[in-house]
Design an enzyme around this catalytic site. Structure first.
Site, PDB file in Angstrom:
ATOM      1  N   CYS A   1       0.823  -1.212   0.000  1.00  0.00           N
ATOM      2  CA  CYS A   1       0.000   0.000   0.000  1.00  0.00           C
ATOM      3  C   CYS A   1       0.852   1.255   0.000  1.00  0.00           C
ATOM      4  O   CYS A   1       0.337   2.356  -0.177  1.00  0.00           O
ATOM      5  CB  CYS A   1      -0.924   0.014   1.214  1.00  0.00           C
ATOM      6  SG  CYS A   1      -0.047   0.021   2.773  1.00  0.00           S
TER       7      CYS A   1
ATOM      8  N   CYS B   1      -2.111  -3.680   8.678  1.00  0.00           N
ATOM      9  CA  CYS B   1      -1.746  -2.333   9.109  1.00  0.00           C
ATOM     10  C   CYS B   1      -1.163  -2.365  10.523  1.00  0.00           C
ATOM     11  O   CYS B   1      -0.282  -1.576  10.851  1.00  0.00           O
ATOM     12  CB  CYS B   1      -2.952  -1.413   9.061  1.00  0.00           C
ATOM     13  SG  CYS B   1      -3.883  -1.531   7.522  1.00  0.00           S
TER      14      CYS B   1
HETATM   15 FE1  FES Z   1      -1.402   0.376   4.340  1.00  0.00          FE
HETATM   16 FE2  FES Z   1      -3.147   0.218   6.260  1.00  0.00          FE
HETATM   17  S1  FES Z   1      -3.548   0.184   4.147  1.00  0.00           S
HETATM   18  S2  FES Z   1      -1.019   0.267   6.436  1.00  0.00           S
END
Ligand code: FES
Length: 141
Positions: A34, A103
């Protein structure tokens, strides 16, 4: 409701945000998937984490996890901080949605990286198996 009240609370009012000047250990980890980044600063005296701050460029769950994780290790011995798992952080937040669990892994890894940095800077011997190479094996996205 997707997020627990605790998650929302820590997301809206994150604890221990910022930097520590002259920190004794700094850890930065990123999630390749991400692109989120977390940085943790530790102040350590006699093996006790006397202060901790974090900066996260990440999603709400990453912010809430970092906030909770810093609260959980503040004032604790390094040995206890090393035992903090992302599962414990997620539980303390009354759970995270399954697709957001990675996360909280970021918080665990950033704390470990900061402790490793402290050990490295001070030439302290440690068990290398405690610090697996950074990987995104936990991320199921
Ligand atoms: Fe990347 Fe939560 S979506 S740390």
């Amino acid at each position: 409701m997707l997020y627990s009240e605790k998650v929302m609370d820590h997301f809206r009012n994150p604890r221990n945000v910022g930097e520590i000047e002259n920190a004794d250990g700094v850890g930065e980890v990123g999630n390749a998937k991400c692109g989120d980044i977390m940085k943790i600063y530790l102040k350590i005296e006699n093996d006790i984490i006397t202060d901790v701050k974090f900066n996260t460029f990440g999603c709400g769950s990453a912010i809430a996890s970092s906030s909770m994780a810093t609260e959980m290790i503040k004032g604790k011995p390094i040995s206890e901080a090393l035992e903090l798992t992302n599962k414990a952080v997620a539980e303390a937040l009354d759970g995270l949605p399954a697709h957001k669990l990675h996360c909280s892994v970021l918080a665990e890894e950033a704390i470990k990286a900061a402790i490793k940095d402290y050990y490295d800077r001070n030439g302290i011997e440690y068990d290398h198996s405690l610090f697996p190479e950074e990987s995104c094996a936990h991320c199921h996205e």
